[in-house]
Design an enzyme around this catalytic site. Structure first.
Site, PDB file in Angstrom:
ATOM      1  N   ASP A   1      43.507 -11.076  19.210  1.00 48.88           N
ATOM      2  CA  ASP A   1      43.725 -11.725  17.918  1.00 48.88           C
ATOM      3  C   ASP A   1      43.224 -10.769  16.841  1.00 48.88           C
ATOM      4  O   ASP A   1      42.025 -10.665  16.583  1.00 48.88           O
ATOM      5  CB  ASP A   1      42.966 -13.057  17.877  1.00 48.88           C
ATOM      6  CG  ASP A   1      43.155 -13.771  16.531  1.00 48.88           C
ATOM      7  OD1 ASP A   1      43.684 -13.146  15.588  1.00 48.88           O
ATOM      8  OD2 ASP A   1      42.761 -14.945  16.429  1.00 48.88           O
TER       9      ASP A   1
ATOM     10  N   PHE B   1      37.171 -17.419  16.356  1.00 43.41           N
ATOM     11  CA  PHE B   1      37.873 -18.136  15.294  1.00 43.41           C
ATOM     12  C   PHE B   1      39.336 -17.746  15.373  1.00 43.41           C
ATOM     13  O   PHE B   1      39.676 -16.570  15.297  1.00 43.41           O
ATOM     14  CB  PHE B   1      37.339 -17.835  13.895  1.00 43.41           C
ATOM     15  CG  PHE B   1      38.073 -18.636  12.849  1.00 43.41           C
ATOM     16  CD1 PHE B   1      37.694 -19.946  12.566  1.00 43.41           C
ATOM     17  CD2 PHE B   1      39.184 -18.113  12.198  1.00 43.41           C
ATOM     18  CE1 PHE B   1      38.403 -20.705  11.638  1.00 43.41           C
ATOM     19  CE2 PHE B   1      39.898 -18.877  11.267  1.00 43.41           C
ATOM     20  CZ  PHE B   1      39.502 -20.174  10.988  1.00 43.41           C
TER      21      PHE B   1
ATOM     22  N   LYS C   1      47.493 -12.542   8.142  1.00 45.51           N
ATOM     23  CA  LYS C   1      46.781 -12.177   6.904  1.00 45.51           C
ATOM     24  C   LYS C   1      47.449 -11.019   6.135  1.00 45.51           C
ATOM     25  O   LYS C   1      48.402 -11.259   5.422  1.00 45.51           O
ATOM     26  CB  LYS C   1      45.309 -11.913   7.215  1.00 45.51           C
ATOM     27  CG  LYS C   1      44.629 -13.221   7.643  1.00 45.51           C
ATOM     28  CD  LYS C   1      43.128 -13.232   7.549  1.00 45.51           C
ATOM     29  CE  LYS C   1      42.603 -14.646   7.694  1.00 45.51           C
ATOM     30  NZ  LYS C   1      41.830 -14.913   8.904  1.00 45.51           N
TER      31      LYS C   1
HETATM   32  C1  LIG Z   1      42.130 -16.192   9.676  1.00 40.87           C
HETATM   33  C2  LIG Z   1      42.250 -16.030  11.152  1.00 40.87           C
HETATM   34  C3  LIG Z   1      43.185 -16.786  11.896  1.00 40.87           C
HETATM   35  C4  LIG Z   1      43.975 -17.913  11.299  1.00 40.87           C
HETATM   36  O1  LIG Z   1      44.837 -17.534  10.295  1.00 40.87           O
HETATM   37  P1  LIG Z   1      45.414 -18.636   9.284  1.00 40.87           P
HETATM   38  O2  LIG Z   1      46.471 -17.890   8.531  1.00 40.87           O
HETATM   39  O3  LIG Z   1      44.290 -19.109   8.434  1.00 40.87           O
HETATM   40  O4  LIG Z   1      45.975 -19.746  10.117  1.00 40.87           O
HETATM   41  C5  LIG Z   1      43.301 -16.509  13.238  1.00 40.87           C
HETATM   42  N1  LIG Z   1      42.548 -15.552  13.830  1.00 40.87           N
HETATM   43  C6  LIG Z   1      41.649 -14.816  13.145  1.00 40.87           C
HETATM   44  C7  LIG Z   1      40.870 -13.768  13.864  1.00 40.87           C
HETATM   45  C8  LIG Z   1      41.450 -15.034  11.792  1.00 40.87           C
HETATM   46  O5  LIG Z   1      40.524 -14.338  11.129  1.00 40.87           O
END
Ligand SMILES: *Cc1c(COP(=O)(O)O)cnc(C)c1O
Length: 414
Positions: A223, A138, A252
């Site tokens: 990520d 994700f 985040k």
């Molecule tokens: C939430 C998330 C994203 C995307 O972040 P947004 O601010 O919602 O665009 C990307 N990678 C990971 C692992 C995430 O948990």
């Protein structure tokens, strides 16, 4: 129906299925609904609220900077961006950072950096760069990103998608190595998969991936939008295996729970592929975001939040593992990022979350079987213990599997 829920239903796109609670106030680990009922926030806005709601230090940094200078665009320098990115680079051991706003934008930045590095530095023929991703990934909701998702609903109807992505099973380093070709520019991976249901790979996986990427001159890009900044009990989840990625995506919690702040970080050779005009964002790196981000990074250390996540996460994990109930399939996680996987024929994660909500705990289901427990890192051990008691009470309240459907109908009707 609650009038605020009715209004949202009428005017807001139905791209979420929220729990039926209307929040109006937050402080620390607590949020309150419009009726005055208090809930323990065990979701933290998918880890964005690691510092708790309205942390006074962060709110003060926000207010001070908002009154001084908030948004300039990167057409000019500011006195906030340099110090913020210096702190961020020094903490993560990366050379340079490119500031964006949301996680998805920072991932897109990583993909652009990886492709351009592949074409201009590694020598991959133009437009042939491949990026390897994992099943269950994700990384956000842009068309490019959902194009490499393995989740059918994220993709359905949104094509055509960008090419150049190859997907391998998560946690299988041999599969990564087998998928590498001379055109592979990068491997993009979450050290722990969050949205997939808090999936922790086998020990040694990330270190093995690091070694494979080194051997094939492939960038390892982590990520850590969800796992980074202390959530798993280390500053970065990569730190559990003492590896340093070539590129790192943060978001985040970087915005202190107040603003969207994200960044792509990388070593010099990778980041230097960007030249003025290549890439940008009107709001990325604005002085308000930089001031709050810098304050958040400082707070992480000052309040010992990384150690807290490690110690309290273990307490929560041990406590959940001690629950002996036939509805539990698995409890897994690291630090304060924990997933409780339920047996779907026993109780759905959604129903479990509704039962938690009735008893004053907010969480959220992911993939219909997993309940996420990721409270703000400022939570205290007494509060963890109280949450464990409530969770135990929810298990006690579950009817036997054969009686479940009747009860589920009643709770929906109520
Ligand atoms: C939430 C998330 C994203 C995307 O972040 P947004 O601010 O919602 O665009 C990307 N990678 C990971 C692992 C995430 O948990």
């Amino acid at each position: 129906m609650n009038p605020m829920i009715a209004l949202e239903n009428r005017y807001c796109a139905h791209n979420y299925h929220p729990l039926p609670v209307v929040l109006t106030k937050g402080e620390g680990i607590w949020v309150w609904d419009t009726e005055g009922k208090r809930y323990l926030d065990m979701m933290s806005a998918y880890s964005a609220v690691s510092f708790g709601h309205g942390h006074p230090v962060l709110v003060s940094a926000l207010m001070t900077q908002a009154q001084r200078l908030a948004v300039t665009s990167r057409a000019y320098h500011t006195d906030q961006l340099g110090p913020f990115l210096q702190r961020l680079c020094e903490m993560t051991g990366q050379d340079k950072a490119l500031p964006m706003n949301t996680g998805a934008e920072a991932v897109e930045t990583a993909l652009k950096a990886a492709r351009k590095w592949g074409h201009k530095i590694k020598g991959i023929p133009d437009n042939r760069a491949e990026i390897i991703v994992c099943h269950g990934n994700f990384a956000g909701r842009t068309t490019t990103i959902v194009g490499f998702s393995s989740e059918p609903q994220y993709r359905d109807g949104f094509g055509p998608f960008a090419s150049g992505f190859v997907s391998v099973p998560f946690g299988d380093a041999a599969a990564l190595e087998a998928a590498i070709t001379p055109h592979t520019a990068a491997f993009l991976v979450e050290p722990i998969q969050g949205e997939a249901g808090i999936i922790v790979p086998p020990a040694g996986y990330m270190a093995h991936c690091r070694e494979i990427c080194d051997r094939h001159n492939v960038l390892l890009i982590c990520d850590e939008v969800q796992t980074g900044l202390g959530r798993t009990g280390c500053l970065l989840a990569c730190d559990h295996e003492s590896i340093k990625p070539d590129g790192l995506v943060l978001g985040k919690a970087l915005g202190g729970g107040l603003l969207p702040v994200s960044a792509f970080l990388a070593r010099e050779e990778v980041m230097n592929v960007f030249t003025p005009g290549d890439h940008g964002s009107t709001f990325g790196g604005n002085p308000l975001a930089a001031a709050v981000g810098a304050a958040a990074l400082k707070l992480l250390h000052e309040e010992g939040l990384i150690e807290r996540a490690q110690i309290l996460g273990k307490r929560l994990l041990d406590g959940l593992r001690a629950v002996d109930h036939p509805a539990i399939n698995e409890v897994r996680g690291k630090g304060l990022l924990i997933g409780l996987e339920l047996k779907p024929d026993y109780v759905s994660a959604r129903e479990f979350c509704e039962r938690l909500m009735e008893r004053g705990i907010l969480s959220k289901d992911t993939h219909s079987t997993v309940v996420r427990f990721a409270p703000p890192l400022v939570i205290r051990k007494e509060e963890i213990d109280a949450a464990l008691e409530v969770i135990g009470a929810v298990f006690d309240s579950l009817p036997e599997p054969h009686g479940r459907s009747v009860d589920a109908v009643q709770s929906i009707a109520a």
